[in-house]
Each structure stands twice: as structure tokens, then as C-alpha cells.
Design a protein around this motif. Structure first.
Motif, PDB file in Angstrom:
ATOM      1  N   LYS A   3       0.842  -1.180   0.000  1.00 52.27           N
ATOM      2  CA  LYS A   3       0.000   0.000   0.000  1.00 52.27           C
ATOM      3  C   LYS A   3       0.885   1.241   0.000  1.00 52.27           C
ATOM      4  O   LYS A   3       1.797   1.349   0.803  1.00 52.27           O
ATOM      5  CB  LYS A   3      -0.877  -0.023   1.253  1.00 52.27           C
ATOM      6  CG  LYS A   3      -1.782   1.154   1.382  1.00 52.27           C
ATOM      7  CD  LYS A   3      -2.580   1.031   2.668  1.00 52.27           C
ATOM      8  CE  LYS A   3      -3.374   2.287   2.914  1.00 52.27           C
ATOM      9  NZ  LYS A   3      -4.057   2.231   4.181  1.00 52.27           N
ATOM     10  N   LYS A   6       0.582   7.976   1.515  1.00 53.56           N
ATOM     11  CA  LYS A   6       0.697   9.370   1.122  1.00 53.56           C
ATOM     12  C   LYS A   6       1.239  10.153   2.308  1.00 53.56           C
ATOM     13  O   LYS A   6       0.734  10.046   3.412  1.00 53.56           O
ATOM     14  CB  LYS A   6      -0.672   9.948   0.749  1.00 53.56           C
ATOM     15  CG  LYS A   6      -1.154   9.525  -0.600  1.00 53.56           C
ATOM     16  CD  LYS A   6      -2.233  10.386  -1.174  1.00 53.56           C
ATOM     17  CE  LYS A   6      -3.392  10.663  -0.287  1.00 53.56           C
ATOM     18  NZ  LYS A   6      -4.500  11.355  -0.924  1.00 53.56           N
ATOM     19  N   LYS A  31     -12.140  14.154  12.497  1.00 48.16           N
ATOM     20  CA  LYS A  31     -12.628  12.909  11.900  1.00 48.16           C
ATOM     21  C   LYS A  31     -13.876  12.553  12.680  1.00 48.16           C
ATOM     22  O   LYS A  31     -13.799  12.066  13.810  1.00 48.16           O
ATOM     23  CB  LYS A  31     -11.593  11.788  11.990  1.00 48.16           C
ATOM     24  CG  LYS A  31     -12.065  10.494  11.350  1.00 48.16           C
ATOM     25  CD  LYS A  31     -11.015   9.421  11.466  1.00 48.16           C
ATOM     26  CE  LYS A  31     -11.509   8.103  10.939  1.00 48.16           C
ATOM     27  NZ  LYS A  31     -10.553   7.034  11.175  1.00 48.16           N
ATOM     28  N   GLN A  71       0.308  10.521   9.815  1.00 47.14           N
ATOM     29  CA  GLN A  71      -0.493   9.364  10.228  1.00 47.14           C
ATOM     30  C   GLN A  71      -1.956   9.754  10.406  1.00 47.14           C
ATOM     31  O   GLN A  71      -2.851   9.002  10.023  1.00 47.14           O
ATOM     32  CB  GLN A  71       0.055   8.770  11.525  1.00 47.14           C
ATOM     33  CG  GLN A  71       1.344   8.019  11.331  1.00 47.14           C
ATOM     34  CD  GLN A  71       1.913   7.495  12.640  1.00 47.14           C
ATOM     35  OE1 GLN A  71       1.463   7.865  13.725  1.00 47.14           O
ATOM     36  NE2 GLN A  71       2.913   6.646  12.550  1.00 47.14           N
ATOM     37  N   ILE A  73      -3.588  12.143   8.847  1.00 43.20           N
ATOM     38  CA  ILE A  73      -4.147  12.323   7.499  1.00 43.20           C
ATOM     39  C   ILE A  73      -4.422  10.953   6.875  1.00 43.20           C
ATOM     40  O   ILE A  73      -5.478  10.722   6.282  1.00 43.20           O
ATOM     41  CB  ILE A  73      -3.194  13.157   6.612  1.00 43.20           C
ATOM     42  CG1 ILE A  73      -3.030  14.575   7.163  1.00 43.20           C
ATOM     43  CG2 ILE A  73      -3.653  13.169   5.161  1.00 43.20           C
ATOM     44  CD1 ILE A  73      -4.303  15.407   7.228  1.00 43.20           C
ATOM     45  N   GLU A  74      -3.492  10.025   7.058  1.00 44.92           N
ATOM     46  CA  GLU A  74      -3.655   8.668   6.531  1.00 44.92           C
ATOM     47  C   GLU A  74      -4.861   7.962   7.170  1.00 44.92           C
ATOM     48  O   GLU A  74      -5.556   7.198   6.512  1.00 44.92           O
ATOM     49  CB  GLU A  74      -2.381   7.877   6.809  1.00 44.92           C
ATOM     50  CG  GLU A  74      -2.356   6.499   6.227  1.00 44.92           C
ATOM     51  CD  GLU A  74      -1.067   5.763   6.555  1.00 44.92           C
ATOM     52  OE1 GLU A  74      -1.151   4.565   6.859  1.00 44.92           O
ATOM     53  OE2 GLU A  74       0.003   6.398   6.511  1.00 44.92           O
ATOM     54  N   PHE A  75      -5.122   8.245   8.455  1.00 45.40           N
ATOM     55  CA  PHE A  75      -6.250   7.629   9.166  1.00 45.40           C
ATOM     56  C   PHE A  75      -7.577   8.316   8.861  1.00 45.40           C
ATOM     57  O   PHE A  75      -8.607   7.940   9.409  1.00 45.40           O
ATOM     58  CB  PHE A  75      -6.022   7.636  10.670  1.00 45.40           C
ATOM     59  CG  PHE A  75      -4.920   6.710  11.125  1.00 45.40           C
ATOM     60  CD1 PHE A  75      -4.640   5.518  10.483  1.00 45.40           C
ATOM     61  CD2 PHE A  75      -4.158   7.041  12.233  1.00 45.40           C
ATOM     62  CE1 PHE A  75      -3.627   4.683  10.912  1.00 45.40           C
ATOM     63  CE2 PHE A  75      -3.143   6.201  12.676  1.00 45.40           C
ATOM     64  CZ  PHE A  75      -2.879   5.027  12.016  1.00 45.40           C
ATOM     65  N   GLY A  76      -7.564   9.350   8.007  1.00 45.13           N
ATOM     66  CA  GLY A  76      -8.821   9.978   7.592  1.00 45.13           C
ATOM     67  C   GLY A  76      -9.135  11.305   8.248  1.00 45.13           C
ATOM     68  O   GLY A  76     -10.210  11.863   8.020  1.00 45.13           O
ATOM     69  N   TYR A  77      -8.238  11.817   9.069  1.00 43.69           N
ATOM     70  CA  TYR A  77      -8.462  13.136   9.665  1.00 43.69           C
ATOM     71  C   TYR A  77      -8.257  14.204   8.591  1.00 43.69           C
ATOM     72  O   TYR A  77      -7.438  14.059   7.702  1.00 43.69           O
ATOM     73  CB  TYR A  77      -7.497  13.392  10.818  1.00 43.69           C
ATOM     74  CG  TYR A  77      -7.868  12.670  12.084  1.00 43.69           C
ATOM     75  CD1 TYR A  77      -8.508  13.339  13.120  1.00 43.69           C
ATOM     76  CD2 TYR A  77      -7.556  11.338  12.262  1.00 43.69           C
ATOM     77  CE1 TYR A  77      -8.850  12.683  14.297  1.00 43.69           C
ATOM     78  CE2 TYR A  77      -7.886  10.668  13.433  1.00 43.69           C
ATOM     79  CZ  TYR A  77      -8.529  11.348  14.444  1.00 43.69           C
ATOM     80  OH  TYR A  77      -8.856  10.685  15.594  1.00 43.69           O
ATOM     81  N   LYS A  78      -9.026  15.288   8.692  1.00 43.28           N
ATOM     82  CA  LYS A  78      -8.929  16.396   7.738  1.00 43.28           C
ATOM     83  C   LYS A  78      -8.664  17.680   8.513  1.00 43.28           C
ATOM     84  O   LYS A  78      -9.260  17.931   9.552  1.00 43.28           O
ATOM     85  CB  LYS A  78     -10.209  16.531   6.936  1.00 43.28           C
ATOM     86  CG  LYS A  78     -10.590  15.270   6.180  1.00 43.28           C
ATOM     87  CD  LYS A  78     -10.953  15.596   4.773  1.00 43.28           C
ATOM     88  CE  LYS A  78     -11.409  14.386   4.006  1.00 43.28           C
ATOM     89  NZ  LYS A  78     -10.409  13.520   3.572  1.00 43.28           N
TER      90      LYS A  78
END
Length: 84
Positions: A3, A6, A31, A71, A73-78
Motif C-alpha cells: 500500500k 501518502k 474525523k 499518520q 491524514i492517513e487515518f482519515g483526519y482532515k
């Protein structure tokens, strides 16, 4: 198959006033109902405070905060966009 991770090379604390991406601190990543707050540690220059929701405040060095930011950002936090 591996994977691809980013990672950001542009961190909100690196932007200066006048830059299109400039945001005042604290920088808040959301998130859902969870949030993480990042702000500069003025007692220990170069370090940052990070706090999830209302939990314990942690002090991180510049390398740790960049890794933590990536990490999140990778986990979906914006990153919450705050107008100045």
C-alpha cells in the motif's frame, strides 16, 4: 501488493502570513466527532503540543509531529479550514 502511503511535505505550521495556505494556530484535524489539536510549544522552541479531544497534552519534537500529522491524514483526519 504494498500500500502506498501518502505523506505530506506541506505542513500547516510551515506556511507564513500572506501564503494562500496560511492558517493561524491551533491547527485542528477532525474525523467525525474526534479531533486533534496541534499548536506550537513556545516554552520549548521547535516543539509542538498535540492533544486528542480533551485528553492529556503531549509535547513532540519536529520529526515526531510531522510523522503524527501524516499518520492522522492517513487515518482519515482532515485539517479544519479556519478563515483569518
Amino acid at each position: 501488493m504494498s500500500k502506498k502511503i501518502k505523506s505530506s511535505d506541506n505542513f500547516p505550521w510551515d506556511n507564513q502570513i500572506g501564503n494562500d495556505n496560511y492558517q493561524k494556530e491551533p491547527w485542528i484535524l477532525n474525523k467525525g466527532k474526534e479531533y486533534v489539536t496541534i499548536k506550537k510549544n513556545y516554552d520549548n522552541k521547535g516543539f509542538f503540543y498535540v492533544q486528542k479531544n480533551e485528553e492529556k497534552l503531549l509535547s513532540l519534537n519536529p520529526l515526531q509531529i510531522k510523522s503524527t500529522y501524516n499518520q492522522l491524514i492517513e487515518f482519515g483526519y482532515k485539517l479544519r479550514k479556519i478563515k483569518i
